[in-house]
Design a protein around this motif. Structure first.
Motif, PDB file in Angstrom:
ATOM      1  N   SER A 254      65.830  25.220  -0.056  1.00 32.82           N
ATOM      2  CA  SER A 254      65.219  24.317   0.297  1.00 32.82           C
ATOM      3  C   SER A 254      63.652  24.022   0.053  1.00 32.82           C
ATOM      4  O   SER A 254      63.316  23.038  -0.281  1.00 32.82           O
ATOM      5  CB  SER A 254      65.490  24.197   1.920  1.00 32.82           C
ATOM      6  OG  SER A 254      64.369  25.217   2.714  1.00 32.82           O
ATOM      7  N   GLU A 257      63.916  22.914  -3.616  1.00 34.89           N
ATOM      8  CA  GLU A 257      64.226  21.573  -3.723  1.00 34.89           C
ATOM      9  C   GLU A 257      63.039  20.703  -3.220  1.00 34.89           C
ATOM     10  O   GLU A 257      62.822  19.765  -4.065  1.00 34.89           O
ATOM     11  CB  GLU A 257      65.547  21.292  -2.638  1.00 34.89           C
ATOM     12  CG  GLU A 257      66.003  19.580  -2.493  1.00 34.89           C
ATOM     13  CD  GLU A 257      66.706  19.623  -4.006  1.00 34.89           C
ATOM     14  OE1 GLU A 257      66.303  18.822  -4.826  1.00 34.89           O
ATOM     15  OE2 GLU A 257      68.101  19.949  -3.904  1.00 34.89           O
ATOM     16  N   PRO A 331      69.240  21.154   0.937  1.00 37.27           N
ATOM     17  CA  PRO A 331      69.183  21.297  -0.454  1.00 37.27           C
ATOM     18  C   PRO A 331      70.351  20.909  -1.324  1.00 37.27           C
ATOM     19  O   PRO A 331      71.558  21.084  -0.578  1.00 37.27           O
ATOM     20  CB  PRO A 331      68.627  22.858  -0.792  1.00 37.27           C
ATOM     21  CG  PRO A 331      69.447  23.733   0.334  1.00 37.27           C
ATOM     22  CD  PRO A 331      69.281  22.626   1.330  1.00 37.27           C
ATOM     23  N   SER A 335      69.746  23.544  -6.597  1.00 35.11           N
ATOM     24  CA  SER A 335      68.721  24.315  -5.813  1.00 35.11           C
ATOM     25  C   SER A 335      69.090  25.591  -5.331  1.00 35.11           C
ATOM     26  O   SER A 335      68.760  26.662  -5.364  1.00 35.11           O
ATOM     27  CB  SER A 335      68.118  23.449  -5.025  1.00 35.11           C
ATOM     28  OG  SER A 335      67.224  22.531  -5.556  1.00 35.11           O
TER      29      SER A 335
END
Length: 387
Positions: A254, A257, A331, A335
């Protein structure tokens, strides 16, 4: 005499059988051979339509040479009762057999009107488009933001089409709160959304739904897809990562991302954070600080203040060691893949380069020089914007 009559009868019967066999063979060739359609068409099968109605409609459109052969062929293949309402793209030269497979197949419309409800990081919008069968390209008819724009009448008219395909598209990097709030405003869905799902566990993807689909069931599907992706990618991870569980890897994904929108940079960005974790350095990434301030409820809409960089929250990676406690967004697969298979680098720093990407550095001295260049670019951009 009777022997003569019997002989004639047998001769006639043989001729009849030969003719029938020839007709059957001809009809079969007509059924499986190329059809008369010169250009692609979008053909609509109404709800409750009978096979003979569809056959005659296709004959009128010039898609089949014989409605009778089409119907007999569909009966013979056992597909006469499998008609599915919808709008279907029928290509040039499609055989009757191929067309039967299309109109009695999955039931998913392949042309006609499509409503795409797009949930993005900064905004939500609805795009209504139609497939031009001749060019096989979509033509945009309506686009608006349901949160701020009045609903266009064109959208209302097009949305009433019962065969319109409805698609919900989640962008990479949206938060679970953003997804739930957007689904609440989707007038074609029903039911309660329920509690906001755990951050990071909704898969950015495209979801085809029907009018009246339940929000809770859709969120459950998004969660199932994300967990399936995580499990599959976790099995292919690089050895010796500085995190031990798929959950921790999802936190890292995340962050990756939110740090870059350039696909080829993701493994390199991941390598920076992996290198920092291995050396016991703090991650010092702005997106985690922002999440600590907004709790994923929309965008911050301004720069981070110095006081906020010093404020202790579970997500302020300028203050805490290691990873934050949860992901900071949902994400995408790439990613997640980057977090599990980072590039092999010695980079410890990166900063924007003014083109949408980043420039990376191994030492603080190199990084400071890159930051100075970025400050010059920022100043030039502000000067240009001011003029």
């Amino acid at each position: 005499m009777w022997r003569h009559v019997a002989s004639n009868f047998l001769s006639i019967a043989v001729v009849v059988l030969v003719v029938v066999a020839g007709v059957v063979a001809w009809a079969q060739r007509q059924y499986v051979g190329p059809g008369p359609l010169a250009d692609a068409i979008c053909y609509k099968v109404p709800s409750g339509a009978k096979l003979w109605q569809v056959a005659e409609g296709l004959e009128e459109k010039g898609a089949v040479a014989s409605a009778y052969i089409f119907k007999v062929g569909a009966d013979y293949e056992g597909k006469a009762g499998g008609l599915k309402a919808g709008s279907y793209l029928i290509g040039p030269g499609a055989s009757m057999q191929e067309i039967v497979g299309i109109v009695a197949g999955s039931g998913r419309s392949t042309c006609g009107t499509e409503i795409n409800y797009r949930i993005g990081v900064a905004a939500v919008d609805i795009i209504v488009r139609e497939l031009d069968a001749a060019t096989n390209r979509y033509v945009e008819r309506v686009k608006f933001d349901p949160a701020v724009d009045a609903v266009p009448q064109d959208y209302v008219d097009l949305a009433e089409d019962s065969d319109a395909r409805i698609r919900i598209t989640l962008a990479e990097g949206v938060t679970s709160w953003q997804v739930v709030e957007a689904l609440k405003r989707a007038d074609f869905l029903t039911g309660e959304a329920g509690d906001v799902p755990a951050e990071g566990y909704l898969k950015p993807d495209s979801y085809e739904v029907r009018r009246g689909s339940e929000r809770g069931a859709l969120l459950a599907e998004m969660g199932q897809r994300q967990r399936a992706a995580i499990d599959a990618l976790w099995a292919e991870r690089s050895p010796d990562l500085p995190y031990d569980t798929p959950e921790e890897a999802l936190v890292m994904a995340s962050i990756v991302e939110k740090e870059t929108g350039v696909p080829e940079e993701r493994p390199v960005v991941a390598s920076v954070f992996v290198n920092r974790l291995r050396q016991g350095m703090r991650l010092q990434t702005d997106p985690t600080v922002i999440y600590g301030l907004t709790e994923g409820r929309g965008v911050l809409g301004r720069g981070i203040r110095q006081s906020e960089l010093k404020k202790e929250t579970p997500y302020n990676t300028y203050v805490i060691d290691g990873l934050p406690p949860t992901p900071i967004a949902n994400p995408g697969e790439e990613s997640i893949r980057a977090a599990l298979n980072p590039a092999e680098t010695k980079y410890l720093f990166f900063v924007a380069d003014g083109t949408g990407g980043h420039v990376f550095a191994e030492t603080l001295e190199e990084h400071n020089a890159n930051v100075a260049k970025w400050r010059e670019i920022e100043a030039q951009q502000k000067a240009t914007d001011g003029n």
